[in-house]
Each structure stands twice: as C-alpha cells, then as structure tokens.
Design a protein around this motif. Structure first.
Motif, PDB file in Angstrom:
ATOM      1  N   HIS A 269      -7.413  49.046  39.972  1.00  0.00           N
ATOM      2  CA  HIS A 269      -6.938  50.253  39.304  1.00  0.00           C
ATOM      3  C   HIS A 269      -5.416  50.306  39.212  1.00  0.00           C
ATOM      4  O   HIS A 269      -4.875  50.985  38.334  1.00  0.00           O
ATOM      5  N   SER A 270      -4.728  49.576  40.076  1.00  0.00           N
ATOM      6  CA  SER A 270      -3.274  49.493  39.934  1.00  0.00           C
ATOM      7  C   SER A 270      -2.890  48.685  38.699  1.00  0.00           C
ATOM      8  O   SER A 270      -1.824  48.885  38.119  1.00  0.00           O
ATOM      9  N   LYS A 271      -3.784  47.781  38.270  1.00  0.00           N
ATOM     10  CA  LYS A 271      -3.537  46.988  37.064  1.00  0.00           C
ATOM     11  C   LYS A 271      -4.005  47.690  35.798  1.00  0.00           C
ATOM     12  O   LYS A 271      -3.678  47.249  34.690  1.00  0.00           O
ATOM     13  N   SER A 273      -3.141  50.498  34.646  1.00  0.00           N
ATOM     14  CA  SER A 273      -2.140  51.342  34.001  1.00  0.00           C
ATOM     15  C   SER A 273      -1.744  50.723  32.674  1.00  0.00           C
ATOM     16  O   SER A 273      -2.006  49.541  32.406  1.00  0.00           O
ATOM     17  N   GLU A 274      -1.101  51.523  31.824  1.00  0.00           N
ATOM     18  CA  GLU A 274      -0.665  51.004  30.517  1.00  0.00           C
ATOM     19  C   GLU A 274       0.216  49.777  30.690  1.00  0.00           C
ATOM     20  O   GLU A 274       0.061  48.774  29.989  1.00  0.00           O
ATOM     21  N   ASP A 275       1.150  49.838  31.647  1.00  0.00           N
ATOM     22  CA  ASP A 275       2.059  48.716  31.833  1.00  0.00           C
ATOM     23  C   ASP A 275       1.320  47.471  32.312  1.00  0.00           C
ATOM     24  O   ASP A 275       1.621  46.356  31.877  1.00  0.00           O
TER      25      ASP A 275
END
Length: 382
Positions: A269-271, A273-275
């Motif tokens: 879930h940290s990956k 993100s839009e970035d």
C-alpha cells in the motif's frame, strides 16, 4: 470497421470452462476486427445457479462467455459493458423503448496518464544515478525465474494454451474472511496475495526446497481511473497499469500468517500512492528503452513473476442492474491469457476466484494443488 462483423455463436451441451479456455487461446484479427467475440452456452433448468432465491424465480440457466482483445478493454470496461447488456436485455424483454442515440460510455485514450508519466520521468532524470540504480534493480527482477518453475520445470512440447480453474466462497465464509481481515488491519487483497504466496512456498517445500525465507515477485493490475481528472466512471478502454511488488516471506509463513500479511500490506500500500505508480511505470519504460528492443522474437519472453493479481473488489458497485426482473446474473468470473494470473472479486456477497495459467509452464495437477492449498488455508484461518 467499414462493415460491422459480429462473432457470436450459441453452443448446446458444452462445458463453459472449456469454451472460455478456447476463446482465450484464439487470436484476434487485429487489423480487420472484430476485437471481441461471444458464446452463449445453454444450460439445463436450475443448473449452476448458486442463489436459491434466484433459482426459484429464474429456473433457466445459461452461460455467456465474452472475450476481447485486452488492447480495447480492461476488467472495469468489461464488467460495465456486461451490466449495460443486462439492462438492455431486461428493457427489451419488458418492451421498454431503447434509445439508440444514447451513449452508454466513452472510449478514452490513455493520453492523460502518459502525460503524468512523462512529467514524473523528467523529475526522475534530475537524479540520473538514482534512476540507473532503480533501472538496474528492475532488470534484476525481470531476469528472475518464478519459484514454481524452479521447482517444476515446464515440459518441452507442451501446448502453449491458457487453462482456468474456478473457486468461490459461500456468503458465510466470505463474510468471516472479510471480518477477519478487518480485525487484523489488512485489506482482503493483501491477505489473499499472502495466501497465494504461502501456497506457492508450500509447493516449493514439497519439491525439496529448504530455504528459510522466500522473496516472491508479484505483479498487481491497477485501475488508473482513480488518477484521472474529472469523472472517469464512464471511461471505456484499457486503463490499467501493472505494479511490481515483492516482500520477504518466511518459509514457516503459516505460523505467523497475519504478521507476514501486515508486512506485505504496508509494503504494497505504500507503493499504491500516485507517486509510487508513476515511478514504477517510469522505471519500466526506461528499462525497455535501454534494452535491445530491435531484437524481436516470435515467442513470448519467459515469465519472471510468481503471480499476477487482479483484484477488482466488489463488482456490485459497478453492476447495479444485474438483478433484473427478466434476466439476472448470478456469477461473474474473469480471466486472461497469461503465464499465471489470479483474478478475484466479490459479487452478490460471494468471493469469486479464477486462476488462469499456461499449460506449457504449469501442469494441471500443480495448478489444482496450488488452488486447493490457497482455499484450504483460507478456510482454516477464518
């Protein structure tokens, strides 16, 4: 197309799963069209209808298999199209007028997302040393050999054909699985991915592997509509990207399953993100550009992922018209032609799953063992 062509056939007394496999093994006339085809498989009265309250009022069951080139549609487009088809069928049977001028969706290209990727790439190029490090890491992953192929090598001469297995949970087990995930602070998608990884590890151990830990490469299909401006709910076409993810898993994963799942959940879930999505796409594009792209081959490259996961969550949200007064959908299953891909979602309060795999890479007995292990472990954990 200058002249409309419809590839539709009605089949009697056929196995719907076999028909689906046949469609996934057929190519499309990419230049001439059509880029979709459909088969209606008629069933016996009440056959294969899991909802008793529906079966009592709708005694006749058929299976509609819809296939299309992935270049023109993704899962969201397909499910939305299916919902619209059911709505039209019910309106026709009820004698309600159909407005042929009404646009039910809009085919949108991926220009907006490509612009977002280009802008993020410019930012990454400001630190070329870091970008090259990321590209090198990506190429290392691309050179990986899936754990199952390490343990169960593909057999020469086996047909390159997609096969599929189905599983589903009843309403009660679905509810308990979702409640347990919520209690443990993880998403259903994260928990199911952890179950896939655990079953893969168990098969590797059965084949003789004695590693203390395993790092499995996952690819997750993501809907890009959430990144686009405005209301993208009616956007048809292919609006997906593939996000790579990997996290170390203990060989004794079952003893610490929820701890392992929380680690996987936080990392994935940290990956998300839009970035994270844009950076992952940029790294893939740069990696392709630095490879010898001129050396085209007639065969597909060997797989590097241990799993490809497509979790569309609750399909009821984009299928509001499936419970019509004349025609109802009681089950929706998805699939695609890939080395190994896990498709999951909920529909009408049940968790549904399809496992698509290439018979060239994975023997059917191994595929069945993997699927059986996933669901045996799931039921034992909830």
């Amino acid at each position: 197309m200058e002249e409309e062509a419809v590839d539709f056939q009605v089949e009697e007394e056929a196995d719907p799963r076999r028909v689906m496999e046949d469609l996934m093994s057929q190519s499309f006339a990419s230049h001439d069209g059509p880029l979709w085809r459909a088969r209606l498989v008629r069933g016996a009265a009440g056959e294969d209808c899991p909802l008793e309250e529906v079966r009592a009022s709708f005694p006749h069951t058929s299976h509609l298999i819809l296939g299309n080139h992935h270049g023109i549609a993704d899962g969201t487009s397909n499910v939305r199209t299916y919902n619209l088809l059911l709505k039209i069928l019910n309106d026709v049977i009820a004698g309600r007028p159909i407005d042929d001028q009404e646009q039910l969706g809009e085919f949108v290209s991926g220009e907006e997302f490509r612009a977002m990727v280009s802008a993020r790439l410019i930012e990454l190029e400001e630190d070329p040393e870091n970008l090259q490090r990321l590209v090198k890491e990506h190429k290392t992953v691309m050179a990986s050999v899936p754990l199952l192929l390490q343990c169960y090598p593909s057999l020469e001469g086996t047909e390159m054909k997609t096969e599929v297995l189905f599983e589903e949970l009843d309403e009660d087990t679905t509810r308990r699985f979702f409640q347990r995930c919520k209690k443990e602070g993880v998403s259903v998608g994260s928990a199911f991915t952890a179950l896939i990884n655990g079953a893969t590890i168990d098969l590797a151990k059965k084949a003789g592997r004695t590693d203390d830990t395993f790092t499995l490469n996952e690819s997750h299909a993501l809907d890009l509509r959430r990144l686009l401006s405005g209301d993208a709910s009616k956007h048809l076409g292919s609006h997906i990207t593939i996000l790579h993810h990997a996290v170390e898993a203990p060989a004794a994963w079952r003893e610490s399953f929820w701890d392992y799942t929380r680690t996987l959940h936080r990392s994935l879930h940290s990956k998300l993100s839009e970035d994270g999505i844009l950076r992952d796409k940029c790294i893939k594009e740069v990696s392709v550009c630095t490879n010898n792209v001129g050396k085209a081959t007639p065969t597909f490259p060997p797989p590097f992922e241990d799993s490809v996961c497509s979790n569309m969550r609750n399909l009821d949200a984009i299928c509001p018209d499936v419970a019509g007064e004349h025609v109802q959908a009681t089950r929706i299953l998805r699939g695609a032609s890939l080395y190994t891909a896990h498709f999951s979602h909920t529909f009408r309060r049940r968790f549904l799953y399809s496992f698509c795999y290439s018979a060239h890479f994975i023997p059917r007995d191994t595929a069945k063992a993997l699927t059986r292990a996933i669901f045996d472990n799931l039921r034992s954990l909830v």
